[in-house]
Design a protein around this motif. Structure first.
Motif, short mmCIF file in Angstrom:
data_model
loop_
_atom_site.label_atom_id
_atom_site.label_comp_id
_atom_site.label_asym_id
_atom_site.label_seq_id
_atom_site.Cartn_x
_atom_site.Cartn_y
_atom_site.Cartn_z
N PRO A 217 46.48 35.82 41.32
CA PRO A 217 45.39 36.21 41.06
C PRO A 217 44.50 35.94 39.73
CG PRO A 217 46.66 37.75 42.49
CD PRO A 217 47.54 36.84 41.84
N ARG B 138 44.20 48.38 40.96
CA ARG B 138 43.36 47.76 42.22
C ARG B 138 43.02 46.53 41.74
NH1 ARG B 138 38.69 52.40 43.89
NH2 ARG B 138 40.09 54.43 43.59
N LYS B 139 42.34 45.60 42.81
CA LYS B 139 42.22 44.19 42.92
C LYS B 139 41.58 43.55 41.54
CE LYS B 139 39.90 42.13 45.99
NZ LYS B 139 39.56 41.60 47.40
N THR C 67 37.37 45.93 42.82
CA THR C 67 37.87 44.56 42.19
C THR C 67 37.17 44.37 40.86
OG1 THR C 67 37.94 43.72 44.44
CG2 THR C 67 37.72 42.09 42.65
#
Length: 296
Positions: free
Chosen positions: A63, A198-199, A290
């Motif tokens: 990511p 978290r993302k 996010t």
């Protein structure tokens, strides 16, 4: 006295490896071919285009792009359009003209430029010189003897066939590196970035807004991609918080922000906390799902 004017001596044909079949690699190959050189183009993807070859499947990519070798080369998202008119995006002797049945806009979508590059490749017979699905592992001089004339030095290129894993070593007279510099993400230095649970992702793997539906999203970076992506996200996300170096943003962006109650502009991030909080330099704070880095 008789003056004899000789014909210009053509340069000796060389073997040349061009790394990358994007715009610069394709035009380099075309020019080298025109001059009579033997050209091999090595391309890591399965088609031409470089950054303009849209890759929708990004699930296997890290990511934040922290791996040594990226699986996804292109950073293009689905809705991206050119910010320059087509008249200045083409090669001087191969105009980027409107084609019937395709995107006829003056500022077309990314697929139209990719199709233009495919047209360029076909018209000049470049595809036969390209090896697809080949990743370059190493390039280095064969003979590092300082006494050897620069024009006589040769280059060893080590490549890997992505599908079979076969390693190939070849020697060329010259190498053109046309692999671009827009694939590897740059991340900001933010306190707590490694602790935030978290993302987090970089815009390198952003493609469409739907995965962020009903989320609270912080977009870091207010350049072109940051603005584009924020404006897309505001239609599906619960909240979009755009973090910029300055609150003085372009009038068009300011107008969009004013029309959406869930679109907020902030200064830079001070720190990220393990409980999901994002603290900005002015002391304000939100809890986000996010963080999306549009930081180049």
């Amino acid at each position: 006295m008789v003056l004899v004017i000789s014909e210009p001596i053509k340069s000796q044909s060389k073997t040349v490896c061009v790394i990358g079949a994007g715009p610069s690699g394709l035009v380099s190959a075309r020019e080298l071919k025109k001059e009579g050189h033997k050209v091999v183009v090595m391309e890591q993807n399965d088609d031409v285009g470089g950054q303009w070859l849209y890759q929708p499947n990004v699930e296997e990519e890290d990511p934040l792009g922290k791996t040594k070798t990226l699986k996804v080369h292109s950073s293009i998202y689905s809705s991206l359009r050119l910010i320059s008119p087509r008249e200045v995006m083409g090669f001087s002797d191969f105009p980027f003209t409107v084609k019937e049945g395709r995107d006829t806009r003056r500022f077309p979508g990314h697929e139209e430029l990719w199709l233009y590059l495919k047209d360029f490749c076909e018209v000049f017979g470049l595809r036969e010189m390209i090896r697809f699905n080949v990743r370059i592992e190493f390039v280095g001089m064969v003979d590092d003897d300082k006494d050897v004339d620069d024009n006589m030095k040769r280059w060893m290129v080590k490549s890997v066939e992505k599908k079979t894993g076969e390693v190939i070593e070849e020697v060329f007279d010259a190498v053109v590196v046309a692999s671009g510099h827009y694939s590897y993400p740059r991340l900001p230095s933010i306190k707590g970035i490694d602790l935030w649970k978290r993302k987090q992702l970089h815009s390198h793997i952003y493609r469409v807004p739907d995965p962020f539906r009903d989320e609270v999203v912080v977009v870091v970076g207010c350049s072109m991609s940051g603005q584009d992506i924020s404006i897309e996200l505001v239609e599906v996300a619960k909240e979009v918080h755009l973090s910029a170096k300055s609150l003085d943003v372009p009038p068009g962006l300011a107008k969009v922000i004013s029309k959406h109650h869930n679109f907020h502009l902030h200064l830079e991030i001070e720190s990220l906390e393990e409980d999901g909080r994002v603290i900005f330099v002015d002391g304000s704070c939100i809890v986000a799902d996010t963080i999306l880095y549009c930081t180049g």
